[in-house]
Scaffold this motif. Structure first.
Motif, PDB file in Angstrom:
ATOM      1  N   MET A 209      38.699  48.768  20.616  1.00  0.00           N
ATOM      2  CA  MET A 209      39.182  49.108  21.954  1.00  0.00           C
ATOM      3  C   MET A 209      38.283  50.144  22.621  1.00  0.00           C
ATOM      4  SD  MET A 209      42.505  51.348  22.988  1.00  0.00           S
ATOM      5  CE  MET A 209      43.724  50.369  22.163  1.00  0.00           C
ATOM      6  N   SER A 212      34.923  48.732  23.634  1.00  0.00           N
ATOM      7  CA  SER A 212      35.054  47.825  24.783  1.00  0.00           C
ATOM      8  C   SER A 212      35.216  48.604  26.081  1.00  0.00           C
ATOM      9  CB  SER A 212      36.256  46.895  24.584  1.00  0.00           C
ATOM     10  OG  SER A 212      36.093  46.085  23.446  1.00  0.00           O
ATOM     11  N   ILE A 213      36.022  49.658  26.066  1.00  0.00           N
ATOM     12  CA  ILE A 213      36.218  50.469  27.280  1.00  0.00           C
ATOM     13  C   ILE A 213      34.925  51.178  27.656  1.00  0.00           C
ATOM     14  CG2 ILE A 213      37.429  52.462  28.237  1.00  0.00           C
ATOM     15  CD1 ILE A 213      39.849  51.687  26.558  1.00  0.00           C
ATOM     16  N   SER A 216      32.485  48.690  29.043  1.00  0.00           N
ATOM     17  CA  SER A 216      32.928  48.313  30.392  1.00  0.00           C
ATOM     18  C   SER A 216      32.585  49.412  31.386  1.00  0.00           C
ATOM     19  CB  SER A 216      34.438  48.056  30.397  1.00  0.00           C
ATOM     20  OG  SER A 216      34.777  46.949  29.588  1.00  0.00           O
ATOM     21  N   PHE A 375      40.550  42.921  25.311  1.00  0.00           N
ATOM     22  CA  PHE A 375      39.259  43.539  25.582  1.00  0.00           C
ATOM     23  C   PHE A 375      38.108  42.556  25.384  1.00  0.00           C
ATOM     24  CE2 PHE A 375      41.769  47.436  25.185  1.00  0.00           C
ATOM     25  CZ  PHE A 375      41.334  48.081  26.332  1.00  0.00           C
TER      26      PHE A 375
END
Length: 453
Positions: A209, A212-213, A216, A375
């Protein structure tokens, strides 16, 4: 152009979570005098082995429980044993995978992101920073980790509320565990085992997670740099204030898109300050080169940033895709078994707290896999938008000079990146839906078998 913001350790909280399950080294030798560094290494080894043995002894006890009750016909008990065996095998597997099998790759992933991530977009009329991304990452991972630990602690509270010297995990023991001292020892070992489950589950999917954040957020920074690429070129060419204002008006004609950035907030750079910075840089430049040269320099920085993002995604995919392939099967079995035990407990008029704890388990299993697939979908969507970002700039003004570089970048950036489970199955919401549907299909089969017994 990199900002002067102070860089941060992006994975500080993630490391602390992994410490609980010995999935990441404590590095005690860094805090000890050199002559006694070996004591730190011995302590870490003992700590790691102890936590392995705690998980292994729970697996052995549940295997024995399953074997001793195999012919009893109590499907609820057998299913509960299978559920706990799967949970603790996965916990042990994650410990070994992170600490022993892929420890170098784990360290490389963290170090590469910490050293090379961009703190803000290139110089332009608008800009974004990583501030909102970092805040979102910290908020999500803390909420997720605390939820996992709360689910584990809830199981530990049940025996205390019952007051009957029962245990959080009901399994066979080769001795009378209700005797003084023995009960307290067994309870503490089970408590440690439950904490291991929470730490291992939250660390594996939580690290996915957080990465992925953060990636991004890097896409947001890249999109804003591409959107403002002509402002960057104008800054490098030391354009006049009138030229900057005209260019700013042309860029502002593009209607802002709803949810243009995943987690970043776009800020406008004051045009007067922008011109002032342009004038200041003139002191350090001998001449203003032709437009194509400056555009080549600006697009090169964007390409290098894009390459860094793709390399990070490739390393992330290589690290996670084997375990997510196994995770798919684990989620199908675990969701099915937990749901079955929950339904059986409800029909058998079990205590409200036990039903609530099982429901919480089921929710966390579904939530964990949702995090993984969601995600994966976010990364897939963001990876396709680099071409859209550069098309928001007034590209038509200099098409003759930039045609070749512009078209090559559009072609290169069109290919999406897809995180997978075992390189076979794309991690997205459709895959999540299929896994949950399959799990409840098996639940129906289990319930049919239970009625036939």
């Amino acid at each position: 152009m990199q900002s002067f913001q102070e860089r941060q350790d992006l994975f500080q909280f993630m490391r602390r979570t992994m410490y609980w399950a010995a999935m990441y080294p404590l590095h005690l030798e860094r805090f000890l005098p050199q002559r006694i560094c070996s004591i730190g290494h011995l302590f870490e080894l003992f700590y790691e082995l102890f936590l392995y043995l705690v998980s292994i002894h729970i697996i052995i006890l549940y295997v024995c429980t399953f074997y001793l009750n195999y012919h009893s016909g109590d499907l609820e008990l057998l299913v509960n044993c299978m559920m706990q065996i799967i949970i603790y095998i996965w916990t042990l597997g994650m410990k070994l995978y992170f600490r022993r099998l892929r420890s170098d790759q784990l360290e490389e992933l963290m170090e590469t992101m910490n050293k090379q991530y961009r703190t803000r977009s290139a110089k332009g009329f608008t800009y974004v920073t990583m501030d909102q991304c970092l805040a979102m990452s910290n908020r999500w991972i803390k909420t997720y980790v605390f939820s996992c630990f709360a689910g584990a602690v809830f199981w530990l509270i049940l025996p205390i509320t019952y007051g009957d010297r029962s245990l959080p995990l009901t399994c066979w023991y080769p001795l009378d565990y209700k005797k003084p001292i023995i009960y307290e020892t067994v309870y503490v070992l089970q408590a440690i085992a439950q904490i291991q489950v929470a730490a291992a589950f939250s660390s594996s999917s939580g690290f996915h997670m957080v990465l992925s954040i953060l990636i991004s957020g890097q896409y947001d920074v890249l999109f804003c740099s591409l959107k403002n690429i002509f402002a960057t070129v104008a800054f490098r060419m030391h354009s006049t204030e009138t030229q900057l204002r005209n260019l700013f008006k042309l860029q502002e004609l593009t209607a802002p898109e709803v949810n243009e950035f995943y987690c970043s907030k776009e800020e406008t750079y004051p045009i007067n300050k922008f011109f002032h910075d342009t004038v200041k840089t003139t002191k350090f430049s001998t001449s203003s080169l032709e437009f194509h040269y400056h555009f080549g320099g600006a697009i090169k920085e964007c390409i290098e940033h894009h390459r860094f993002v793709l390399n990070s995604l490739e390393n992330m995919e290589w690290f996670f895709n084997p375990i997510w392939f196994i995770k798919t099967g684990e989620v199908i079995l675990l969701a099915c078994l937990v749901a079955f035990v929950s339904v059986k407990s409800s029909s058998a008029n079990s205590s409200f707290l036990k039903i609530l704890s099982l429901g919480q388990y089921l929710l966390l299993v579904a939530l964990e896999f949702l995090v993984i697939c969601y995600f994966g979908e976010i990364i897939f969507c963001n990876s396709q938008r680099c071409g859209e970002a550069i098309l928001r700039s007034p590209w038509y003004l200099h098409m003759r000079e930039i045609k070749q570089d512009f078209l090559i970048f559009l072609l290169k950036s069109r290919r999406p990146f897809q995180l997978t489970a075992g390189t076979k199955f794309a991690l997205n919401i459709d895959w999540y839906r299929w896994v949950i549907t399959t799990a409840f299909s098996f639940l129906t089969l289990l319930q049919t078998m239970d009625k036939g017994l």
